[in-house]
Design a protein around this motif. Structure first.
Motif, PDB file in Angstrom:
ATOM      1  N   THR A 144       1.950 -10.057  -0.686  1.00  0.00           N
ATOM      2  CA  THR A 144       1.904 -11.511  -0.833  1.00  0.00           C
ATOM      3  C   THR A 144       2.111 -11.880  -2.291  1.00  0.00           C
ATOM      4  N   THR A 145       2.933 -12.909  -2.538  1.00  0.00           N
ATOM      5  CA  THR A 145       3.212 -13.349  -3.908  1.00  0.00           C
ATOM      6  C   THR A 145       2.506 -14.665  -4.189  1.00  0.00           C
ATOM      7  N   SER A 146       2.474 -15.018  -5.471  1.00  0.00           N
ATOM      8  CA  SER A 146       1.828 -16.268  -5.876  1.00  0.00           C
ATOM      9  C   SER A 146       2.559 -17.491  -5.345  1.00  0.00           C
ATOM     10  N   ALA A 147       3.819 -17.313  -4.953  1.00  0.00           N
ATOM     11  CA  ALA A 147       4.582 -18.428  -4.376  1.00  0.00           C
ATOM     12  C   ALA A 147       4.241 -18.661  -2.907  1.00  0.00           C
ATOM     13  N   GLY A 148       3.406 -17.785  -2.352  1.00  0.00           N
ATOM     14  CA  GLY A 148       3.007 -17.919  -0.956  1.00  0.00           C
ATOM     15  C   GLY A 148       3.859 -17.126   0.010  1.00  0.00           C
ATOM     16  N   ASP A 149       4.887 -16.437  -0.488  1.00  0.00           N
ATOM     17  CA  ASP A 149       5.739 -15.611   0.372  1.00  0.00           C
ATOM     18  C   ASP A 149       5.024 -14.307   0.724  1.00  0.00           C
ATOM     19  N   SER A 150       5.335 -13.786   1.893  1.00  0.00           N
ATOM     20  CA  SER A 150       4.838 -12.478   2.301  1.00  0.00           C
ATOM     21  C   SER A 150       5.998 -11.628   2.799  1.00  0.00           C
ATOM     22  N   VAL A 151       5.984 -10.351   2.438  1.00  0.00           N
ATOM     23  CA  VAL A 151       6.997  -9.403   2.885  1.00  0.00           C
ATOM     24  C   VAL A 151       6.281  -8.211   3.498  1.00  0.00           C
ATOM     25  N   ARG A 152       6.710  -7.827   4.689  1.00  0.00           N
ATOM     26  CA  ARG A 152       6.162  -6.621   5.313  1.00  0.00           C
ATOM     27  C   ARG A 152       7.144  -5.474   5.092  1.00  0.00           C
ATOM     28  N   CYS A 153       6.587  -4.307   4.719  1.00  0.00           N
ATOM     29  CA  CYS A 153       7.435  -3.151   4.418  1.00  0.00           C
ATOM     30  C   CYS A 153       6.785  -1.868   4.926  1.00  0.00           C
ATOM     31  N   ARG A 154       7.602  -0.840   5.038  1.00  0.00           N
ATOM     32  CA  ARG A 154       7.078   0.478   5.414  1.00  0.00           C
ATOM     33  C   ARG A 154       6.317   1.090   4.255  1.00  0.00           C
ATOM     34  N   TYR A 155       6.857   0.941   3.034  1.00  0.00           N
ATOM     35  CA  TYR A 155       6.239   1.500   1.837  1.00  0.00           C
ATOM     36  C   TYR A 155       6.303   0.493   0.698  1.00  0.00           C
ATOM     37  N   MET A 156       5.333   0.618  -0.213  1.00  0.00           N
ATOM     38  CA  MET A 156       5.310  -0.207  -1.416  1.00  0.00           C
ATOM     39  C   MET A 156       5.186   0.721  -2.624  1.00  0.00           C
ATOM     40  N   VAL A 157       5.873   0.363  -3.709  1.00  0.00           N
ATOM     41  CA  VAL A 157       5.826   1.176  -4.919  1.00  0.00           C
ATOM     42  C   VAL A 157       5.485   0.288  -6.111  1.00  0.00           C
ATOM     43  N   GLY A 158       4.475   0.690  -6.859  1.00  0.00           N
ATOM     44  CA  GLY A 158       4.133   0.017  -8.105  1.00  0.00           C
ATOM     45  C   GLY A 158       4.846   0.678  -9.268  1.00  0.00           C
ATOM     46  N   ALA A 159       5.812  -0.037  -9.842  1.00  0.00           N
ATOM     47  CA  ALA A 159       6.490   0.396 -11.060  1.00  0.00           C
ATOM     48  C   ALA A 159       6.292  -0.697 -12.105  1.00  0.00           C
ATOM     49  N   ASP A 160       5.106  -1.286 -12.068  1.00  0.00           N
ATOM     50  CA  ASP A 160       4.813  -2.495 -12.832  1.00  0.00           C
ATOM     51  C   ASP A 160       3.982  -2.244 -14.084  1.00  0.00           C
ATOM     52  N   GLY A 161       4.121  -1.073 -14.673  1.00  0.00           N
ATOM     53  CA  GLY A 161       3.605  -0.845 -16.012  1.00  0.00           C
ATOM     54  C   GLY A 161       2.139  -0.485 -16.105  1.00  0.00           C
ATOM     55  N   MET A 162       1.678  -0.361 -17.356  1.00  0.00           N
ATOM     56  CA  MET A 162       0.325   0.121 -17.625  1.00  0.00           C
ATOM     57  C   MET A 162      -0.738  -0.755 -16.975  1.00  0.00           C
ATOM     58  N   HIS A 163      -0.521  -2.050 -16.940  1.00  0.00           N
ATOM     59  CA  HIS A 163      -1.499  -2.971 -16.350  1.00  0.00           C
ATOM     60  C   HIS A 163      -1.134  -3.281 -14.895  1.00  0.00           C
ATOM     61  N   SER A 164      -0.752  -2.267 -14.166  1.00  0.00           N
ATOM     62  CA  SER A 164      -0.210  -2.398 -12.818  1.00  0.00           C
ATOM     63  C   SER A 164      -1.143  -3.124 -11.853  1.00  0.00           C
ATOM     64  N   VAL A 165      -0.639  -4.221 -11.308  1.00  0.00           N
ATOM     65  CA  VAL A 165      -1.364  -4.938 -10.254  1.00  0.00           C
ATOM     66  C   VAL A 165      -1.405  -4.088  -8.988  1.00  0.00           C
ATOM     67  N   VAL A 166      -0.313  -3.392  -8.710  1.00  0.00           N
ATOM     68  CA  VAL A 166      -0.254  -2.562  -7.507  1.00  0.00           C
ATOM     69  C   VAL A 166      -1.292  -1.451  -7.567  1.00  0.00           C
ATOM     70  N   ARG A 167      -1.405  -0.807  -8.716  1.00  0.00           N
ATOM     71  CA  ARG A 167      -2.402   0.265  -8.863  1.00  0.00           C
ATOM     72  C   ARG A 167      -3.815  -0.279  -8.666  1.00  0.00           C
ATOM     73  N   GLU A 168      -4.086  -1.439  -9.241  1.00  0.00           N
ATOM     74  CA  GLU A 168      -5.407  -2.048  -9.096  1.00  0.00           C
ATOM     75  C   GLU A 168      -5.671  -2.435  -7.649  1.00  0.00           C
ATOM     76  N   GLN A 169      -4.679  -3.035  -6.980  1.00  0.00           N
ATOM     77  CA  GLN A 169      -4.838  -3.437  -5.593  1.00  0.00           C
ATOM     78  C   GLN A 169      -5.059  -2.218  -4.691  1.00  0.00           C
ATOM     79  N   ALA A 170      -4.433  -1.089  -5.066  1.00  0.00           N
ATOM     80  CA  ALA A 170      -4.579   0.131  -4.265  1.00  0.00           C
ATOM     81  C   ALA A 170      -5.878   0.864  -4.560  1.00  0.00           C
ATOM     82  N   GLY A 171      -6.596   0.439  -5.605  1.00  0.00           N
ATOM     83  CA  GLY A 171      -7.876   1.067  -5.939  1.00  0.00           C
ATOM     84  C   GLY A 171      -7.739   2.451  -6.558  1.00  0.00           C
TER      85      GLY A 171
END
Length: 382
Positions: A144-171
């Motif tokens: 889910t993005t801040s614009a309110g869009d949602s995308v469903r996927c088989r896999y997600m990859v965090g390549a979003d740097g040292m302060h990765s939101v994906v890493r934090e969301q994944a715990g």
């Protein structure tokens, strides 16, 4: 802002070199990809400027290595000096690769080439999209993005740097620390009588400085500075870069800085993600590992993460990704940490011992070759 599709195979967050390489590699293999980035446009600063032989090898599969070489500066030699005294020379000319050199090229150009290849393959970067929510089940991930869009996927990859939101969301934990020193990067125009075919690292009592050629007659300067000390401003100007070179660079060679094209000061961390995967979420690049810029390893390791993960997703062997790539990053973190600590020794006796050891190593061909293989990342299993 382009509208996001509701469903895709892989969502990648972060359109730096790692994310772009991953997206292009997956699309080239027939996967459907959504590549998100929170910035309205790609960065236009040089930042990481070293591309090593192993990275050029893995990028040959995307047919971009030739363009990178065409737009970069080939540098076949790395030297370590104590001011005017050469301690160690590492040559890359005889390495077992089609790319026996270091390529100096601004990261902005690397990203431009990769983004162009992604467009040629029929895909794009979706901007600007902030990821604010990640929810996964056994079948996939909803992003889910801040614009309110949602995308469903088989896999997600965090390549979003040292302060990765994906890493934090994944715990996923990010274990490590930061260095006491800050690093200064500057791209400059200067008068310089030493070789334009070398990356040169200078030791001195005042600290280290690295000088390397860039396209267009520019040079990249890298130096350590103490927080709060002279030269520790946010964006060093020509006078401050000149002072660093005067205090640390060669004494017998004319060095005059005419212009600073771009500069930055930053703190450096050495950290490694506890895991590279949480369910259907993966990490790559700086989201998975950060370390000292010593040896120019960071972007290269991230690009190689991307090509490995892409091939595994396409082949259905993604379970082996962490076991292959995390040890590589752990080795890079360890190596760059040793290099940084050796380069920033404060004790005069320790500096003298370091210089003696390096000078002895410089007379040993086997040691020089081992260093060249390690720096070029050709020791990574293929």
């Amino acid at each position: 802002m382009s509208y996001l599709p509701a469903v895709t195979d892989v969502v990648i967050v972060g359109a730096g070199p790692t994310g772009l390489t991953l997206a292009a590699s997956l699309v080239a293999g027939g996967a459907d990809v959504v590549l998100l980035d929170k910035a309205p446009e790609g960065a236009n600063t040089s930042r990481a400027a070293v591309v090593h032989a192993r990275t050029l090898e893995v990028l040959e599969g995307l047919d971009v290595s030739g363009e990178l070489v065409k737009r970069g500066v080939i540098v076949p030699t790395f030297t370590v000096r104590d001011r005017d005294r050469i301690l160690l020379t590492v040559g890359f000319e005889d390495l077992p690769t089609a790319h026996p050199y270091t390529l100096m090229i601004p990261q902005s150009v690397t990203e431009e080439v990769l983004a162009g290849r992604l467009r040629e393959l029929g895909s794009q970067v979706y901007r600007p999209y902030d990821v604010v929510g990640v929810a996964q089940d056994e079948a996939g991930v909803v992003v889910t993005t801040s614009a309110g869009d949602s995308v469903r996927c088989r896999y997600m990859v965090g390549a979003d740097g040292m302060h990765s939101v994906v890493r934090e969301q994944a715990g996923i934990g990010f274990t490590g620390d930061s260095y006491a020193q800050c690093f200064v990067l500057a791209d400059v125009r200067l008068d310089w009588d030493l070789s334009a075919e070398e990356v040169q690292l200078f030791f001195s009592a005042a600290g280290l400085v690295v000088v390397a050629p860039l396209p267009g007659g520019r040079h990249r300067i890298v130096a350590t500075v103490e927080p709060g000390s002279q030269g520790a401003v946010e964006h060093p100007d020509a006078g401050e870069v000149q002072a660093l070179l005067d205090a640390r660079g060669p004494r017998k060679t004319r060095v005059h800085v005419h212009e600073v094209v771009w500069s930055s000061r930053f703190r450096v961390h050495h950290r490694l993600a506890d895991h590279y995967r949480a369910g259907r979420i993966f990490l790559a690049g700086d989201a998975a590992h950060v370390h000292s810029p010593a040896g120019g390893q960071g972007m290269n390791t991230g690009i190689q993460d991307a090509t490995e993960l892409a091939s595994r997703i396409l082949e259905g062997t993604e379970d082996g990704y962490e076991s292959v790539r995390r040890p590589v990053a752990a080795g890079v973190v360890e190596m760059t940490d040793r290099m940084t600590r050796a380069a920033t020794l404060g004790n005069p006796a320790a500096r003298a011992l370091r210089n003696t050891v390096l000078a002895l190593a410089g007379h040993n061909a086997a040691v020089r070759r081992k260093l060249a293989m390690r720096l070029s990342e050709l020791t990574v299993d293929r």
